[in-house]
Design an enzyme around this catalytic site. Structure first.
Site, short mmCIF file in Angstrom:
data_model
loop_
_atom_site.label_atom_id
_atom_site.label_comp_id
_atom_site.label_asym_id
_atom_site.label_seq_id
_atom_site.Cartn_x
_atom_site.Cartn_y
_atom_site.Cartn_z
N ASP A 157 0.85 -1.18 0.00
CA ASP A 157 0.00 0.00 0.00
C ASP A 157 0.89 1.24 0.00
OD1 ASP A 157 -2.03 1.84 0.35
OD2 ASP A 157 -2.18 1.50 2.52
N ASN A 196 -0.58 4.60 0.11
CA ASN A 196 -1.25 5.82 0.59
C ASN A 196 -2.01 5.64 1.90
OD1 ASN A 196 -3.23 4.23 -0.39
ND2 ASN A 196 -4.18 5.79 -1.70
N ASP A 198 -4.40 3.66 2.84
CA ASP A 198 -5.81 3.25 2.93
C ASP A 198 -5.96 1.75 3.21
OD1 ASP A 198 -5.11 2.13 0.53
OD2 ASP A 198 -6.68 3.09 -0.66
N ASP A 245 -1.58 -1.13 -3.91
CA ASP A 245 -1.88 -0.35 -5.11
C ASP A 245 -0.68 -0.34 -6.07
OD1 ASP A 245 -0.12 1.59 -3.90
OD2 ASP A 245 -1.82 2.20 -2.66
N ASP A 292 -7.94 -16.26 -17.37
CA ASP A 292 -8.75 -16.84 -16.31
C ASP A 292 -9.72 -17.91 -16.85
OD1 ASP A 292 -9.43 -16.45 -13.42
OD2 ASP A 292 -11.42 -16.01 -14.23
N GLU A 312 -5.40 -20.40 -17.41
CA GLU A 312 -5.81 -21.19 -16.25
C GLU A 312 -6.87 -22.15 -16.75
OE1 GLU A 312 -7.82 -20.76 -11.86
OE2 GLU A 312 -8.70 -19.82 -13.61
N HIS A 345 -3.09 -17.22 -5.79
CA HIS A 345 -4.04 -16.54 -4.90
C HIS A 345 -5.28 -17.38 -4.59
CE1 HIS A 345 -5.56 -16.19 -8.90
NE2 HIS A 345 -6.70 -15.69 -8.46
N ASP A 346 -5.39 -18.57 -5.19
CA ASP A 346 -6.55 -19.43 -4.94
C ASP A 346 -6.20 -20.62 -4.05
OD1 ASP A 346 -8.23 -17.94 -6.60
OD2 ASP A 346 -7.82 -19.18 -8.36
O1 ISL Z 1 -10.32 -21.42 -6.44
C1 ISL Z 1 -10.82 -22.40 -6.86
C2 ISL Z 1 -11.22 -23.43 -5.99
O2 ISL Z 1 -11.09 -22.94 -4.76
C3 ISL Z 1 -11.06 -22.67 -8.24
O3 ISL Z 1 -12.19 -23.44 -8.49
C4 ISL Z 1 -11.18 -21.36 -8.94
O4 ISL Z 1 -12.43 -20.82 -8.73
C5 ISL Z 1 -10.94 -21.61 -10.38
O5 ISL Z 1 -9.63 -22.08 -10.44
C6 ISL Z 1 -11.08 -20.34 -11.16
O6 ISL Z 1 -10.26 -19.35 -10.66
C7 ISL Z 1 -10.19 -18.14 -11.30
O7 ISL Z 1 -11.45 -17.61 -11.63
C8 ISL Z 1 -12.29 -17.25 -10.55
C9 ISL Z 1 -11.57 -16.41 -9.51
O8 ISL Z 1 -12.35 -16.34 -8.35
C10 ISL Z 1 -10.21 -16.97 -9.16
O9 ISL Z 1 -9.56 -16.13 -8.26
C11 ISL Z 1 -9.47 -17.13 -10.44
O10 ISL Z 1 -8.15 -17.53 -10.26
C12 ISL Z 1 -13.43 -16.50 -11.13
O11 ISL Z 1 -12.95 -15.47 -11.96
CA CA Z 2 -3.59 2.06 -1.25
#
Ligand code: ISL
Ligand code: CA
Length: 535
Positions: free
Chosen positions: A19, A21, A23, A27, A197, A249, A318-319
């Site tokens: 971050d 700023n 908040d 960013d 995605d 993905e 991140h998933d």
């Molecule tokens: O995270 C998952 C299971 O926990 C996966 O089923 C995930 O939803 C799938 O891999 C798709 O992920 C992507 O599209 C999603 C988004 O929420 C995820 O962050 C992204 O990586 C919808 O856009």
């Molecule tokens: Ca910020």
């Protein structure tokens, strides 16, 4: 040629990186201020999770304007500066392309509510049954129904993810033209490619009901269909005008399906993120965990190494929960963190590191549901409640699998806010920040961070570790060993995935050892990793 085969790519989840700023929200100026960190790590490109305008129902994966930057993250000028300043350091920018769905706040969707608008067919609209039933029996990715009634249009729209993520209708050729324009818009700004995605579910062949399944009922109507391949080939033409790279993905793909999506002769994607190795510790769905068995993991890795000419290699994003508690050991945090680093950076393929992995960040130590932000975790909690799963078990399931495990702020330095922000962070900083943070690891030549830096440099200097062939030597209950060879140059990697010692038959001159060994006699300590030069 194929710069991405020589690069280490680093994923940034912008909300949680830095971050600037106060908040409490990461960013773009924050990212710019940390480019030196990435340069030091030897990163060749950044994959930026979505920074477009979005109401953030799914933290940016619900886009309401593809040509604007979310004001929380900065301005278009900031974005252009990021592309420039990263470029000055030899770092390319890969954008996240979310085109299976848009936010229901997107202009297209708002217009689409009117049957007479030019946008009427941009989404999948359908009537429910006379008995009040939904248009079909499909189920969505986030464990809820995938149809939502819109009172204005008096029809349902399809959403395979959250309610406010409406699926785009690629049967309408205009939708694909819109997407091509979006690609050109960003390519002209100088981005080097896209992470696409859920790209293998774009094409829905029909909206017919289908056989009920434990999860994702209906998926045979959209998983990796020819319609999707056709779309990808069209997009590739635009991408080729700019020499851009794509990594898709792709959910629920076999090696064969992955080859059909990213084989070089196919002219579709360059690489895919497959999930099989992430599913080694679960039964069918991630909510049902089973014991991690290294041998199963090794066999899976080897299969994908062998069956694909080239692919993306990753252990975190991140998933997914963090990799150390999952495939390594918190007890041997440092050793197993380095071992996992060694694995990822010496397999054949393009390594994608996720922010925080390079300092061994661990899962979120949250204790209450309300500390969570993730829409998926919240939905699943509701579903589990509906099925009368007791609170304790619900909590156990969520805690282990929540995507927020990987989304806590980056731990730059010791302190309650970890150097991430001066304000109140949007998601809690892990309390282990006192012991796991970059500042401390920078001082320590023996840290996980120092190990990542050294490995990344070794990979950069060593053709065999980048482009060499892959040969499995051993895949036992705890030891995984393989050789990478290019011409005369060969390296053996030996990894002990266990809290127990092991012995291995492989020999060579030690290039790197996470126990600081100079010689290797085959006796391995817990979570030991060695790279040997074959004589
Ligand atoms: O995270 C998952 C299971 O926990 C996966 O089923 C995930 O939803 C799938 O891999 C798709 O992920 C992507 O599209 C999603 C988004 O929420 C995820 O962050 C992204 O990586 C919808 O856009
Ligand atoms: Ca910020």
């Amino acid at each position: 040629m194929d710069w991405w085969k020589d690069a280490v790519i680093y994923q940034i989840y912008p909300r949680s990186f830095q971050d600037s700023n106060g908040d409490g929200i990461g960013d773009i100026p924050g990212i710019i201020s940390r480019l030196d960190h990435l340069q030091e790590l030897g990163v060749g490109a950044i994959w930026l999770s979505p920074v477009y305008r979005s109401p953030n129902a799914d933290n940016g994966y619900d886009i309401s304007d593809y040509r604007e930057i979310n004001p929380e993250y900065g301005t278009m000028e900031d974005m252009e500066r990021l592309i420039r300043e990263a470029g000055d350091r030899g770092i390319r920018i890969i954008m996240d392309l979310v085109i299976n769905h848009t936010s229901t706040d997107h202009y297209w969707f708002r217009q689409s509510r009117d049957k007479n608008s030019p946008y009427a067919d941009y989404y999948y609209w359908a009537h429910g049954g006379a008995d009040g039933s939904l248009p079909n029996n499909w189920t969505g990715f986030f464990g809820e129904d995938c149809w939502e009634f819109d009172p204005e249009r008096c029809e349902y729209y399809l959403h395979l993810f959250a309610k406010s993520q409406a699926d785009l209708n690629y049967h309408n050729p205009e939708v694909l033209e819109e997407v091509k324009d979006i690609l050109r818009f960003w390519l002209r700004k100088g981005v080097a490619g896209f992470r696409c995605d859920v790209i293998n579910i774009l094409w829905k062949d029909s909206l017919a009901s289908s056989r009920k399944r434990l999860a994702l009922t209906g998926s045979e109507h959209y998983l990796s269909l020819e319609g999707t391949h056709k779309i990808l080939r069209e997009l590739r033409e635009v991408l080729d005008e700019y020499g851009a790279m794509t990594v898709g993905e792709t959910v629920f793909v076999s090696p064969q399906q992955a080859r059909d999506l990213c084989g070089p002769e196919r002219k579709e994607l360059n690489m895919v993120f497959s999930f099989e190795h992430m599913e080694c510790d679960q039964y069918f769905l991630k909510w049902f965990k089973r014991k991690f068995r290294p041998r199963v993991f090794f066999e899976c890795l080897t299969r994908w190494q062998k069956e694909l000419h080239w692919n993306a290699v990753y252990l975190e994003n991140h998933d997914q929960p963090r990799s150390i508690p999952r495939f390594g050991s918190e007890k041997y945090w440092k050793e197993s963190g380095k071992l996992l680093a060694t694995l990822e950076l010496t397999l054949r393929g393009t390594p994608f590191l996720y922010q925080g992995q390079e300092i061994g960040m661990l899962n979120f130590d949250f204790t209450r549901m309300r500390q969570l932000n993730d829409v998926e975790s919240k939905n699943v909690e509701k579903v589990l409640r509906r099925f009368h799963i007791p609170q304790k078990l619900r909590w156990k399931i969520i805690k282990r699998t929540s995507r927020d495990n990987a989304r806590t702020p980056f731990q730059w330095e010791n302190g309650p806010r970890g150097g991430f922000t001066d304000g109140r962070p949007w998601l809690g900083v892990n309390h282990n920040c006192e012991t796991i943070n970059l500042a401390q690891q920078e001082e320590d030549p023996d840290s996980i961070w120092s190990w990542y830096k050294a490995l990344s440099a070794l990979r950069r200097e060593t053709g065999a570790l980048r482009r060499g062939s892959f040969e499995q030597l051993e895949a036992g209950n705890q030891v995984y060993a393989y050789q990478r060879t290019l011409g005369e140059d060969a390296y053996t990697v030996v990894l002990n995935f266990s809290n127990r010692p092991a012995s291995a038959a492989h020999r060579g001159d030690v290039v790197m050892s996470n126990y600081g060994r100079e010689q290797f006699d085959g006796q391995m300590r817990p979570w030991e990793a060695v790279i040997l030069k074959v004589k």
